[in-house]
Design an enzyme around this catalytic site. Structure first.
Site, PDB file in Angstrom:
ATOM      1  N   ARG A 122      -3.682  10.051 121.997  1.00  0.00           N
ATOM      2  CA  ARG A 122      -5.020  10.402 122.329  1.00  0.00           C
ATOM      3  C   ARG A 122      -6.169  10.523 121.446  1.00  0.00           C
ATOM      4  O   ARG A 122      -6.721  11.638 121.332  1.00  0.00           O
ATOM      5  CB  ARG A 122      -4.940  11.440 123.587  1.00  0.00           C
ATOM      6  CG  ARG A 122      -4.423  10.920 124.798  1.00  0.00           C
ATOM      7  CD  ARG A 122      -4.000  11.826 125.899  1.00  0.00           C
ATOM      8  NE  ARG A 122      -4.388  11.449 127.061  1.00  0.00           N
ATOM      9  CZ  ARG A 122      -3.937  11.945 128.197  1.00  0.00           C
ATOM     10  NH1 ARG A 122      -3.719  13.247 128.187  1.00  0.00           N
ATOM     11  NH2 ARG A 122      -4.109  11.544 129.185  1.00  0.00           N
ATOM     12  N   GLN A 127      -9.103   5.556 122.921  1.00  0.00           N
ATOM     13  CA  GLN A 127      -9.507   5.771 124.017  1.00  0.00           C
ATOM     14  C   GLN A 127      -9.552   4.574 125.152  1.00  0.00           C
ATOM     15  O   GLN A 127      -9.147   4.893 126.296  1.00  0.00           O
ATOM     16  CB  GLN A 127     -11.082   6.412 124.060  1.00  0.00           C
ATOM     17  CG  GLN A 127     -11.138   8.148 124.074  1.00  0.00           C
ATOM     18  CD  GLN A 127     -12.469   8.571 123.772  1.00  0.00           C
ATOM     19  OE1 GLN A 127     -13.283   7.711 123.746  1.00  0.00           O
ATOM     20  NE2 GLN A 127     -12.365   9.881 123.657  1.00  0.00           N
ATOM     21  N   ASP A 130      -6.462   4.410 126.762  1.00  0.00           N
ATOM     22  CA  ASP A 130      -5.611   5.518 127.567  1.00  0.00           C
ATOM     23  C   ASP A 130      -5.227   5.404 128.756  1.00  0.00           C
ATOM     24  O   ASP A 130      -6.062   5.864 129.678  1.00  0.00           O
ATOM     25  CB  ASP A 130      -6.463   6.598 127.126  1.00  0.00           C
ATOM     26  CG  ASP A 130      -5.959   8.155 127.587  1.00  0.00           C
ATOM     27  OD1 ASP A 130      -4.817   8.028 128.212  1.00  0.00           O
ATOM     28  OD2 ASP A 130      -6.593   9.145 127.310  1.00  0.00           O
ATOM     29  N   SER A 133      -4.850   8.592 131.271  1.00  0.00           N
ATOM     30  CA  SER A 133      -6.105   9.149 131.632  1.00  0.00           C
ATOM     31  C   SER A 133      -6.747   8.390 132.937  1.00  0.00           C
ATOM     32  O   SER A 133      -7.179   8.812 134.056  1.00  0.00           O
ATOM     33  CB  SER A 133      -7.365   9.050 130.560  1.00  0.00           C
ATOM     34  OG  SER A 133      -6.978  10.105 129.694  1.00  0.00           O
ATOM     35  N   TYR A 229      -2.989  19.822 123.976  1.00  0.00           N
ATOM     36  CA  TYR A 229      -2.309  19.760 124.963  1.00  0.00           C
ATOM     37  C   TYR A 229      -1.808  21.255 125.419  1.00  0.00           C
ATOM     38  O   TYR A 229      -1.677  21.919 124.231  1.00  0.00           O
ATOM     39  CB  TYR A 229      -0.903  19.007 124.907  1.00  0.00           C
ATOM     40  CG  TYR A 229      -1.348  17.562 125.113  1.00  0.00           C
ATOM     41  CD1 TYR A 229      -1.428  17.018 126.623  1.00  0.00           C
ATOM     42  CD2 TYR A 229      -1.382  16.500 123.999  1.00  0.00           C
ATOM     43  CE1 TYR A 229      -1.970  15.891 126.730  1.00  0.00           C
ATOM     44  CE2 TYR A 229      -1.772  15.269 124.429  1.00  0.00           C
ATOM     45  CZ  TYR A 229      -1.695  14.792 125.641  1.00  0.00           C
ATOM     46  OH  TYR A 229      -1.948  13.449 125.934  1.00  0.00           O
TER      47      TYR A 229
HETATM   48  P1  NAD Z   1      -1.711  16.921 131.424  1.00  0.00           P
HETATM   49  O1  NAD Z   1      -1.498  16.039 132.255  1.00  0.00           O
HETATM   50  O2  NAD Z   1      -0.466  17.097 130.318  1.00  0.00           O
HETATM   51  O3  NAD Z   1      -1.675  18.538 131.907  1.00  0.00           O
HETATM   52  C1  NAD Z   1      -2.763  18.791 132.972  1.00  0.00           C
HETATM   53  C2  NAD Z   1      -3.524  19.913 132.790  1.00  0.00           C
HETATM   54  O4  NAD Z   1      -2.522  21.193 133.052  1.00  0.00           O
HETATM   55  C3  NAD Z   1      -3.887  20.451 131.380  1.00  0.00           C
HETATM   56  O5  NAD Z   1      -5.245  20.892 131.259  1.00  0.00           O
HETATM   57  C4  NAD Z   1      -3.143  21.474 130.821  1.00  0.00           C
HETATM   58  O6  NAD Z   1      -3.664  22.379 130.188  1.00  0.00           O
HETATM   59  C5  NAD Z   1      -2.713  22.257 132.237  1.00  0.00           C
HETATM   60  N1  NAD Z   1      -1.524  23.139 132.282  1.00  0.00           N
HETATM   61  C6  NAD Z   1      -0.356  22.999 131.570  1.00  0.00           C
HETATM   62  N2  NAD Z   1       0.337  24.342 131.901  1.00  0.00           N
HETATM   63  C7  NAD Z   1      -0.607  25.007 132.689  1.00  0.00           C
HETATM   64  C8  NAD Z   1      -0.125  26.246 133.249  1.00  0.00           C
HETATM   65  N3  NAD Z   1       0.922  26.963 133.046  1.00  0.00           N
HETATM   66  N4  NAD Z   1      -1.021  26.938 134.239  1.00  0.00           N
HETATM   67  C9  NAD Z   1      -2.316  26.045 134.195  1.00  0.00           C
HETATM   68  N5  NAD Z   1      -2.477  24.868 133.660  1.00  0.00           N
HETATM   69  C10 NAD Z   1      -1.681  24.459 132.901  1.00  0.00           C
HETATM   70  O7  NAD Z   1      -3.082  16.697 130.517  1.00  0.00           O
HETATM   71  P2  NAD Z   1      -4.054  15.689 130.667  1.00  0.00           P
HETATM   72  O8  NAD Z   1      -4.931  15.776 131.716  1.00  0.00           O
HETATM   73  O9  NAD Z   1      -3.407  14.389 130.242  1.00  0.00           O
HETATM   74  O10 NAD Z   1      -4.958  16.122 129.298  1.00  0.00           O
HETATM   75  C11 NAD Z   1      -4.738  17.207 128.439  1.00  0.00           C
HETATM   76  C12 NAD Z   1      -5.646  17.323 127.512  1.00  0.00           C
HETATM   77  O11 NAD Z   1      -5.948  16.247 126.757  1.00  0.00           O
HETATM   78  C13 NAD Z   1      -7.089  17.808 127.664  1.00  0.00           C
HETATM   79  O12 NAD Z   1      -7.551  18.741 126.753  1.00  0.00           O
HETATM   80  C14 NAD Z   1      -7.919  16.659 127.890  1.00  0.00           C
HETATM   81  O13 NAD Z   1      -9.384  16.630 127.818  1.00  0.00           O
HETATM   82  C15 NAD Z   1      -7.309  15.632 126.553  1.00  0.00           C
HETATM   83  N6  NAD Z   1      -7.482  14.432 126.444  1.00  0.00           N
HETATM   84  C16 NAD Z   1      -8.246  13.905 125.611  1.00  0.00           C
HETATM   85  C17 NAD Z   1      -8.104  12.562 125.293  1.00  0.00           C
HETATM   86  C18 NAD Z   1      -8.901  11.945 124.244  1.00  0.00           C
HETATM   87  O14 NAD Z   1      -9.331  12.723 123.286  1.00  0.00           O
HETATM   88  N7  NAD Z   1      -8.904  10.549 124.172  1.00  0.00           N
HETATM   89  C19 NAD Z   1      -7.760  11.753 126.534  1.00  0.00           C
HETATM   90  C20 NAD Z   1      -7.478  12.521 127.606  1.00  0.00           C
HETATM   91  C21 NAD Z   1      -7.141  13.682 127.754  1.00  0.00           C
END
Ligand code: NAD
Length: 382
Positions: A122, A127, A130, A133, A229
């Site tokens: 990521r 992007q 992805d 996402s 993450y």
């Molecule tokens: P994910 O599907 O792995 O997890 C979903 C959410 O669950 C996350 O926000 C995580 O913090 C939360 N979580 C995990 N354990 C938890 C707990 N015990 N209690 C409460 N919440 C908990 O994550 P995702 O949605 O795929 O994305 C994670 C991170 O990656 C985010 O910061 C997102 O903004 C970032 N991201 C970056 C890019 C990029 O830069 N290209 C793209 C996509 C996502």
């Protein structure tokens, strides 16, 4: 160079890996595209749409696969499909390399080069590729729409001659990509929304969508890794989160849970007592079903009724919005393919910072170290 797309085989799957728009882009890279007859039907794309875009449509899967250089899929293909491909062919799709590594044995033995969309790093450069996402966005949206059409009340605040209807209260647990989309959709429908996440950075994003961020004192604990993450929390930290959630669950009409920790079982955020504390007619949608679920009583792809609360854990919501899910996925894989194709030929550069980390198997070996570790531990524990 031939790129092939099959009709997905997984029950309930309505997505297709390439939409006709992407076929045009791939032809621009001097590749040819072969589509199995009927592959796009469930995503509202007929064979004629593919032909019009410049693809060849075939009903003869075996011949098609034997001449394929790159197979693009949504879900991991069956063993038969891996075995029908020529040695050294490339496969690109959601291959579940970390949770089901042993199922990639046929690809390994056949010497296929496989790329998992789950492993695309990521980073800013990737992007447009992805797919996690993209699918999380669709799932977050659909979860809210599903809840809105299921619960026995409306979402918005209404002031009518017959009195005031209060807005629905929605609690979103895990404010990553799916969670943020769920919050935005619930807000658009007029609900009052609260959200919880262990990553502090999520707070600002939640508030910017007009929702309240629930904060819990985790005593300065590290909650995220260098990649942004969430990390696996201690039992004590998890308990503090669960207590806060149970308190807010009492007033919620809908709870949508999306919390995941890459490569681990999803954290349990609601136990049976937390569900039992909810109002009759409330609904819980657990979007972490594929990795074990966030809600103790939830069961993947089943409806559980418990003390007047409906709990569901659909594992493939994107397939229920097949046109847009396929469109987004198709663009993601096409962007990835543009890294693999040069002048109409396959040109795989394992030193590329997107291509290398996304590769699972190549020339009979596991390339990705994390997958190799997961595979070895499964095979050795048998
Ligand atoms: P994910 O599907 O792995 O997890 C979903 C959410 O669950 C996350 O926000 C995580 O913090 C939360 N979580 C995990 N354990 C938890 C707990 N015990 N209690 C409460 N919440 C908990 O994550 P995702 O949605 O795929 O994305 C994670 C991170 O990656 C985010 O910061 C997102 O903004 C970032 N991201 C970056 C890019 C990029 O830069 N290209 C793209 C996509 C996502």
């Amino acid at each position: 160079m031939k790129i092939a797309v099959l009709k997905e085989e997984q029950p309930g799957e309505a997505r297709v890996a390439l939409m006709p728009d992407s076929v045009k882009k791939l032809l621009g890279l001097k590749a040819s595209v072969l589509v199995e007859s009927g592959a796009g039907l469930a995503a509202a794309r007929a064979d004629s749409d593919y032909v019009e875009a410049g693809a060849e449509v075939s009903a003869d899967r075996t011949t098609m696969l034997a001449g394929t250089d790159v197979l693009v899929t949504v879900n991991r293909p069956s063993d038969e499909v891996f075995e029908a491909l020529g040695k050294g062919a490339v496969v690109l799709g959601f291959l579940r390399p970390l949770d089901e590594p042993a199922q990639l044995t046929p690809a390994l033995e056949r010497g296929l080069t496989t790329f998992a969309m789950e492993l695309v790093p990521r980073i800013t450069r990737a992007q447009s590729m992805d797919a996690l996402s993209s699918m999380a966005t669709v799932a977050g949206y659909k979860a809210v729409v599903l809840a809105a059409s299921t619960i026995p009340r409306m979402f918005p605040l209404l002031m009518t001659a017959a009195g005031t209807v209060p807005p629905a209260r929605v609690l979103v647990l895990g404010a990553g990509v799916a969670g943020l989309q769920a919050i935005a959709t619930a807000r658009r429908l007029g609900a009052v929304v609260e959200a919880y996440d262990v990553r502090a950075a999520a707070g600002e994003q939640v508030r910017s969508l007009g929702a309240t961020f629930l904060e819990v004192d985790l005593g300065g604990l590290k909650t995220e890794d260098a990649g942004g993450y969430a990390v696996e929390l201690s039992e004590e930290a998890l308990k503090r989160g669960r207590d806060l959630i149970a308190e807010h669950a009492r007033t919620a009409d809908v709870i949508i849970t999306t919390a995941q920790v890459p490569g681990r079982r999803a954290p349990i955020l609601m136990d049976e007592a937390a569900v039992d504390g909810m109002k009759r007619g409330a609904m819980v949608i657990d979007l972490a079903g594929t990795t074990g679920g966030n809600v103790e009583p939830s069961k993947a792809d089943e409806v559980v009724e418990r003390a007047g609360v409906t709990i569901i854990a659909p594992t493939n919501l994107p397939a229920s919005v097949p046109v847009h899910a396929s469109q987004l996925y198709s663009r993601n894989v096409t962007a990835f393919l543009s890294l693999l194709i040069k002048d109409g030929e396959l040109n795989i550069d394992m030193n590329d910072d997107v291509v290398g980390p996304s590769c699972v198997t190549h020339e009979g070996k596991f390339v990705n170290q994390n997958v190799f570790v997961a595979y070895s531990s499964r095979v050795n524990s048998k």
